[in-house]
Design an enzyme around this catalytic site. Sequence first.
Site, PDB file in Angstrom:
ATOM      1  CE  LYS A  22      -1.741   1.252   3.747  1.00  0.00           C
ATOM      2  NZ  LYS A  22      -1.265   3.483   4.507  1.00  0.00           N
ATOM      3  CG  ASN A  23       2.484   2.933   3.907  1.00  0.00           C
ATOM      4  OD1 ASN A  23       1.155   3.032   3.016  1.00  0.00           O
ATOM      5  ND2 ASN A  23       2.719   2.308   4.713  1.00  0.00           N
ATOM      6  NE  ARG A  92      -1.783  11.368   7.599  1.00  0.00           N
ATOM      7  CZ  ARG A  92      -1.692  12.538   7.684  1.00  0.00           C
ATOM      8  NH1 ARG A  92      -2.214  13.624   8.355  1.00  0.00           N
ATOM      9  NH2 ARG A  92      -0.466  12.558   7.214  1.00  0.00           N
ATOM     10  CB  CYS A 116      -5.562   9.885  11.347  1.00  0.00           C
ATOM     11  SG  CYS A 116      -4.169   9.123  11.283  1.00  0.00           S
ATOM     12  NE  ARG A 121      -0.470  10.343   9.896  1.00  0.00           N
ATOM     13  CZ  ARG A 121      -0.601   9.227   9.381  1.00  0.00           C
ATOM     14  NH1 ARG A 121      -1.398   9.369   9.863  1.00  0.00           N
ATOM     15  NH2 ARG A 121       0.182   8.887   8.175  1.00  0.00           N
ATOM     16  N   PRO A 122       1.148  16.388  11.328  1.00  0.00           N
ATOM     17  CG  PRO A 122       3.590  16.751  12.725  1.00  0.00           C
ATOM     18  CD  PRO A 122       2.240  15.760  12.502  1.00  0.00           C
ATOM     19  CB  ILE A 123       1.933  18.583   5.770  1.00  0.00           C
ATOM     20  CG1 ILE A 123       0.737  19.018   6.010  1.00  0.00           C
ATOM     21  CG2 ILE A 123       0.802  17.218   6.397  1.00  0.00           C
ATOM     22  CD1 ILE A 123      -0.205  20.338   5.282  1.00  0.00           C
ATOM     23  CG  ASP A 124       6.522  20.327  10.950  1.00  0.00           C
ATOM     24  OD1 ASP A 124       5.878  18.664  10.536  1.00  0.00           O
ATOM     25  OD2 ASP A 124       6.992  20.527  11.454  1.00  0.00           O
ATOM     26  CG  LEU A 125       9.266  17.431   9.161  1.00  0.00           C
ATOM     27  CD1 LEU A 125       9.765  16.143   9.393  1.00  0.00           C
ATOM     28  CD2 LEU A 125      10.407  18.421   9.302  1.00  0.00           C
ATOM     29  CG  ASP A 306       2.799   1.365   9.325  1.00  0.00           C
ATOM     30  OD1 ASP A 306       2.954   1.544   8.002  1.00  0.00           O
ATOM     31  OD2 ASP A 306       2.619   2.004  10.085  1.00  0.00           O
ATOM     32  CB  ILE A 328       6.854   6.406  14.907  1.00  0.00           C
ATOM     33  CG1 ILE A 328       8.036   5.386  14.712  1.00  0.00           C
ATOM     34  CG2 ILE A 328       6.465   7.348  13.307  1.00  0.00           C
ATOM     35  CD1 ILE A 328       9.186   6.451  14.576  1.00  0.00           C
ATOM     36  NE  ARG A 398      -6.958   4.231   5.290  1.00  0.00           N
ATOM     37  CZ  ARG A 398      -6.108   4.508   6.270  1.00  0.00           C
ATOM     38  NH1 ARG A 398      -6.181   4.835   8.027  1.00  0.00           N
ATOM     39  NH2 ARG A 398      -4.770   5.062   5.815  1.00  0.00           N
TER      40      ARG A 398
HETATM   41  C1  EPZ Z   1       4.074   7.025   5.823  1.00  0.00           C
HETATM   42  O1  EPZ Z   1       3.632   8.121   7.267  1.00  0.00           O
HETATM   43  C2  EPZ Z   1       3.171   5.542   6.021  1.00  0.00           C
HETATM   44  N1  EPZ Z   1       1.892   6.173   5.063  1.00  0.00           N
HETATM   45  C3  EPZ Z   1       2.645   5.538   7.685  1.00  0.00           C
HETATM   46  O2  EPZ Z   1       1.862   4.115   7.776  1.00  0.00           O
HETATM   47  C4  EPZ Z   1       3.861   4.607   8.733  1.00  0.00           C
HETATM   48  O3  EPZ Z   1       3.100   4.483   9.838  1.00  0.00           O
HETATM   49  C5  EPZ Z   1       5.023   5.956   8.031  1.00  0.00           C
HETATM   50  O4  EPZ Z   1       4.960   6.886   7.186  1.00  0.00           O
HETATM   51  C6  EPZ Z   1       6.005   5.599   9.375  1.00  0.00           C
HETATM   52  O5  EPZ Z   1       6.651   4.629   8.746  1.00  0.00           O
HETATM   53  C7  EPZ Z   1       2.112   5.849   4.250  1.00  0.00           C
HETATM   54  O6  EPZ Z   1       3.397   5.616   2.867  1.00  0.00           O
HETATM   55  C8  EPZ Z   1       0.829   6.217   3.295  1.00  0.00           C
HETATM   56  P1  EPZ Z   1       6.000   9.488   8.862  1.00  0.00           P
HETATM   57  P2  EPZ Z   1       3.667   9.267   6.749  1.00  0.00           P
HETATM   58  O7  EPZ Z   1       6.035  11.110   7.964  1.00  0.00           O
HETATM   59  O8  EPZ Z   1       4.847   9.541   5.819  1.00  0.00           O
HETATM   60  C9  EPZ Z   1       6.022  13.458  12.491  1.00  0.00           C
HETATM   61  C10 EPZ Z   1       0.027   2.375   7.173  1.00  0.00           C
HETATM   62  O9  EPZ Z   1      -0.998   1.903   8.263  1.00  0.00           O
HETATM   63  N2  EPZ Z   1       6.311  14.013  10.615  1.00  0.00           N
HETATM   64  O10 EPZ Z   1       7.108   9.480   8.380  1.00  0.00           O
HETATM   65  O11 EPZ Z   1       2.831  10.223   7.201  1.00  0.00           O
HETATM   66  C11 EPZ Z   1       4.707  12.486  12.281  1.00  0.00           C
HETATM   67  O12 EPZ Z   1       4.166  13.575  13.289  1.00  0.00           O
HETATM   68  C12 EPZ Z   1       0.409   3.683   7.498  1.00  0.00           C
HETATM   69  O13 EPZ Z   1       0.312   1.867   6.210  1.00  0.00           O
HETATM   70  C13 EPZ Z   1       5.861  15.589  11.486  1.00  0.00           C
HETATM   71  O14 EPZ Z   1       6.268  16.040  12.563  1.00  0.00           O
HETATM   72  O15 EPZ Z   1       4.840   9.083   8.765  1.00  0.00           O
HETATM   73  C14 EPZ Z   1       5.763  10.811  12.475  1.00  0.00           C
HETATM   74  O16 EPZ Z   1       5.318  11.431  14.288  1.00  0.00           O
HETATM   75  C15 EPZ Z   1       0.396   4.904   8.708  1.00  0.00           C
HETATM   76  N3  EPZ Z   1       5.644  16.604  10.344  1.00  0.00           N
HETATM   77  C16 EPZ Z   1       6.701  11.129  12.309  1.00  0.00           C
HETATM   78  O17 EPZ Z   1       7.316  12.234  11.725  1.00  0.00           O
HETATM   79  C17 EPZ Z   1       5.948  16.303   9.200  1.00  0.00           C
HETATM   80  O18 EPZ Z   1       5.920  16.934   7.970  1.00  0.00           O
HETATM   81  C18 EPZ Z   1       6.271   9.619  10.800  1.00  0.00           C
HETATM   82  O19 EPZ Z   1       5.421  10.227  10.307  1.00  0.00           O
HETATM   83  C19 EPZ Z   1       5.721  14.372   8.897  1.00  0.00           C
HETATM   84  C20 EPZ Z   1       5.435  14.372   9.867  1.00  0.00           C
END
Ligand code: EPZ
Length: 418
Positions: A22-23, A92, A116, A121-125, A306, A328, A398
Amino acid sequence: MDKIIVNGGNRLGGEISVHGAKNSSLPILAATLLAEGECVIHNCPDLTDVRAACDILRYLGCKVKKEGSTLVVDSSIISKWDIPEGLMHEMRSSIVFLGPILSRMHKARLYTPGGCEIGLRPIDLHLSSLRMLGAHIRESHGELICRIDKGFRGSNITLSFPSVGATENIILACAVSEGVTNIFNAAREPEIADLADFLNKCGARIKTGTDGTVTVEGVSSLHGCEHRIIPDRITAATYMSAVATAGGEVLIKDIVPMHMKPVISVFEESGCRINMGRDSVKIRKTERLKPVRNVRTMPYPGFPTDAQAPVMAMTALADGTSVIVENIFESRFKHVPQLIRLGSAIKIEGRVALIDGVERLYGAKVCAPDLRGGSALVVAALGAEGRSEISGTNHIDRGYEKIEESLRKIGADIRRGV
Ligand code: EPZ
């Protein structure tokens, strides 16, 4: 709303195949927006999140055809540059469409995907990185109004956290750009390498290092390609948890052994017998599981967050106390109250879960709180005495392709009902 109904207690046996990741599918579908032509993507899983991504592509003007597990996407004509709020919230991770839409259309209007079940799930980065590449992004009441003057320009970006989504968005933004982009402290998950592999087949010039550095030499355009999605390592880990909980011996096929390394040692510590093949893993559990003491979720190549919930479910029946630390996401223990309803003994101290193994679990009515929490309830129900009813199957669908059909194939008494 339908439910998954499990009569626990069957030992599992036989062979089971793992669907595509999926990812990996989601960012690769977003990447098709960059290819001015037709992309043929094999081994796409049949999941609601993948269907939501296809809905977004069709809305933007792409032609999307499904032929079994192959998706054919023609992005020659893109007529829109916005994603309606409803479509954004269906999935998401739709935020990874921002980079490719901006790259192709030089403008974009999306909505912040919002938190969620597992955290804010911030998107600041994502946003700070795209701004470093030249994007103008205005955030207003949850709306992202974005534009870029001539196109993305290469830059050096150091991520404060190896965010998977932010790494993908940067790669998707600068694959077609002027100059070179170096991403430091990038995510190293296998899905990143799969995205790079797909884009390189389209004519991109991306190198992913094992040290968390990604180098993208921007090109002027990309063409279509043919690609096969890697197997879903989390689904494989979930199936392993099912065997470890219900007992038996199962051959799990179509996996990449290297991708499973972060979880294999945990199953071995729990006393399961593991035999790795070229593209398979055989797992055997006959005795009562031992507790696992040091599961700490970390970015790849650490233990994947996950897999935390399904592995916790299997430790519920272990002979001793297991310790799981979720590093995480800040609220990824929502499955715990539901596992307690099934008879497990779990205490949460902040990010630490202490699971006191019990002799037996009992079937109950439970509700999936999120995707992986839902799979944990299925895993636990397989090892419980009696009947369990698991609602909230929309979460499970999902990320797992017909989970009840797959598990029934290896002997589980499981079906979907109302
Ligand atoms: C991806 O989510 C996966 N989703 C998630 O899988 C997975 O748990 C996660 O990576 C970690 O491996 C998809 O690939 C679609 P991150 P993503 O950005 O990209 C923080 C599942 O069950 N963060 O690596 O959203 C965030 O809050 C899903 O299949 C910021 O602070 O994960 C978290 O604490 C759930 N600012 C950490 O980083 C940002 O701009 C990891 O998030 C982005 C993230």
